[in-house]
Design a protein around this motif. Sequence first.
Motif, mmCIF file in Angstrom:
data_model
loop_
_atom_site.group_PDB
_atom_site.id
_atom_site.type_symbol
_atom_site.label_atom_id
_atom_site.label_comp_id
_atom_site.label_asym_id
_atom_site.label_seq_id
_atom_site.Cartn_x
_atom_site.Cartn_y
_atom_site.Cartn_z
ATOM 1 N N SER A 126 32.775 61.049 51.355
ATOM 2 C CA SER A 126 33.889 60.268 50.493
ATOM 3 C C SER A 126 35.122 60.288 51.248
ATOM 4 N N GLY A 127 35.828 59.355 51.394
ATOM 5 C CA GLY A 127 36.919 59.252 52.041
ATOM 6 C C GLY A 127 38.033 59.729 50.916
ATOM 7 N N TYR A 128 39.391 60.527 51.486
ATOM 8 C CA TYR A 128 40.404 61.021 50.718
ATOM 9 C C TYR A 128 41.715 60.156 50.993
ATOM 10 N N LEU A 129 42.570 60.099 49.926
ATOM 11 C CA LEU A 129 44.016 59.697 50.223
ATOM 12 C C LEU A 129 44.856 61.139 50.018
ATOM 13 N N HIS A 130 45.723 61.280 50.624
ATOM 14 C CA HIS A 130 46.848 62.454 50.749
ATOM 15 C C HIS A 130 48.079 62.016 50.332
ATOM 16 N N GLY A 131 48.603 62.894 49.528
ATOM 17 C CA GLY A 131 49.962 62.573 49.017
ATOM 18 C C GLY A 131 50.549 63.992 48.572
ATOM 19 N N ARG A 132 51.840 63.586 47.982
ATOM 20 C CA ARG A 132 52.689 64.656 47.454
ATOM 21 C C ARG A 132 52.678 64.560 45.569
ATOM 22 N N GLN A 149 49.066 50.121 45.374
ATOM 23 C CA GLN A 149 50.176 48.635 45.267
ATOM 24 C C GLN A 149 51.283 49.584 46.117
ATOM 25 N N ALA A 150 51.885 48.453 47.026
ATOM 26 C CA ALA A 150 52.947 48.682 47.802
ATOM 27 C C ALA A 150 54.441 48.353 47.202
ATOM 28 N N ASP A 151 55.337 49.394 47.248
ATOM 29 C CA ASP A 151 56.738 49.083 46.553
ATOM 30 C C ASP A 151 57.598 49.944 47.696
ATOM 31 N N GLU A 152 58.551 49.175 48.525
ATOM 32 C CA GLU A 152 59.151 49.501 49.481
ATOM 33 C C GLU A 152 58.480 50.558 50.402
ATOM 34 N N LYS A 153 58.930 51.730 50.465
ATOM 35 C CA LYS A 153 58.754 52.640 51.459
ATOM 36 C C LYS A 153 57.257 53.358 51.115
ATOM 37 N N TYR A 154 56.917 53.293 49.923
ATOM 38 C CA TYR A 154 55.744 54.270 49.418
ATOM 39 C C TYR A 154 54.530 53.220 49.159
ATOM 40 N N VAL A 155 53.433 53.695 49.005
ATOM 41 C CA VAL A 155 52.261 53.038 48.374
ATOM 42 C C VAL A 155 51.785 53.811 47.176
ATOM 43 N N THR A 156 51.962 53.299 45.953
ATOM 44 C CA THR A 156 51.331 53.962 44.695
ATOM 45 C C THR A 156 49.818 53.926 44.280
ATOM 46 N N VAL A 157 49.172 54.984 44.316
ATOM 47 C CA VAL A 157 47.925 55.170 44.345
ATOM 48 C C VAL A 157 47.816 55.256 42.787
ATOM 49 N N GLN A 158 47.210 54.304 42.082
ATOM 50 C CA GLN A 158 46.729 54.528 40.494
ATOM 51 C C GLN A 158 45.054 54.886 40.669
ATOM 52 N N HIS A 159 44.973 56.112 39.862
ATOM 53 C CA HIS A 159 43.401 56.591 39.900
ATOM 54 C C HIS A 159 43.135 57.059 38.684
ATOM 55 N N THR A 160 42.060 57.322 38.390
ATOM 56 C CA THR A 160 41.642 58.031 37.083
ATOM 57 C C THR A 160 42.194 59.120 36.540
ATOM 58 N N ILE A 166 51.918 57.900 48.225
ATOM 59 C CA ILE A 166 51.231 58.409 49.823
ATOM 60 C C ILE A 166 52.265 57.339 50.584
ATOM 61 N N GLU A 167 52.395 58.041 51.928
ATOM 62 C CA GLU A 167 53.318 57.141 52.864
ATOM 63 C C GLU A 167 52.488 56.282 53.764
ATOM 64 N N GLU A 168 51.157 56.395 53.928
ATOM 65 C CA GLU A 168 50.512 55.427 54.793
ATOM 66 C C GLU A 168 50.643 53.880 54.108
ATOM 67 N N SER A 169 50.725 53.055 54.903
ATOM 68 C CA SER A 169 50.940 51.552 54.593
ATOM 69 C C SER A 169 49.828 51.036 54.125
ATOM 70 N N LEU A 170 49.521 49.863 53.474
ATOM 71 C CA LEU A 170 48.323 49.349 52.904
ATOM 72 C C LEU A 170 47.613 48.650 54.242
ATOM 73 N N ARG A 171 48.434 48.568 55.204
ATOM 74 C CA ARG A 171 47.581 48.120 56.610
ATOM 75 C C ARG A 171 46.914 48.986 57.078
ATOM 76 N N GLN A 172 47.390 50.456 57.150
ATOM 77 C CA GLN A 172 46.721 51.373 57.711
ATOM 78 C C GLN A 172 45.646 51.839 56.964
ATOM 79 N N LEU A 173 45.738 51.806 55.550
ATOM 80 C CA LEU A 173 44.566 51.944 54.685
ATOM 81 C C LEU A 173 43.547 51.045 54.863
ATOM 82 N N GLU A 174 44.023 49.831 54.909
ATOM 83 C CA GLU A 174 42.845 48.859 54.996
ATOM 84 C C GLU A 174 42.319 48.876 56.565
ATOM 85 N N ASP A 175 42.857 49.341 57.529
ATOM 86 C CA ASP A 175 42.117 49.506 58.670
ATOM 87 C C ASP A 175 41.296 50.959 58.764
ATOM 88 N N THR A 176 41.744 51.764 58.081
ATOM 89 C CA THR A 176 40.744 53.144 58.131
ATOM 90 C C THR A 176 39.517 53.031 57.192
#
Length: 234
Positions: A126-132, A149-160, A166-176
């Motif tokens: 499984s893939g993982y997203l990393h943040g603080r 969801q992207a909001d200015e500098k960061y991306v908000t990950v809504q999870h269970t 997280i700092e990765e852009s949506l484009r980076q996540l989409e490519d990964t």
Amino acid sequence: MRVLIVDDEPLARMRLAALLGECDDVEVVGSVGDGEAALAAIGELSPNVLLLDINMPGLDGTALARRLGARARPQVVFCTAYENHAIEAFELGAVDYLLKPVRLERLREALQRAARRLDAAPREPSGYLHGRLRGEQVRIALDEVILLQADEKYVTVQHTGGELLIEESLRQLEDTYPQQLVRLHRNCLVPHARLVGLKTLADGRTLARLAGTEQQPEVSRRNLPALRKLLRMG
């Protein structure tokens, strides 16, 4: 083994639940009455096995199995009063086909077959997203992600379990994760498995129906054809 019961007849669901209570190593994680509810429950409850009726109003059992298609899907055991769908059921990858009234011995045999198939299935990492979170480094499995969801500098990950920045852009996540994430609009990605339907409003806008949440983010016209194709293909 985590089992979800899908049948439009309440008495049939109760009987299957009672039979499952006599089977070892089985947990009934849910019981729903139609295919659309089953799609949402699959995303939220992650069952290993579906006990699936065929003739149901709306999205019937074979249509549901076809919708699941190539996704990481639970094993399907059809439970029906009709014999004439068996060939189609096995063409859809069903592990077994039980005729009602379901007998305990046949149910146990079907669950054993499902268990063997689950054991033989390849385990994909499984893939993982990393943040603080509150100053600590954390990671969230993609399987737990509901939307990004992207909001200015960061991306908000809504999870269970809540939210994560997280700092990765949506484009980076989409490519990964091109096989796991799909774009709804320029500021929003969702996992493929979370997308269970589209809802068109009177004003022409389209909203996405996602498993595991009541949120219905808007879909851009540019991305709508790809999302419709994804749903048709399962």
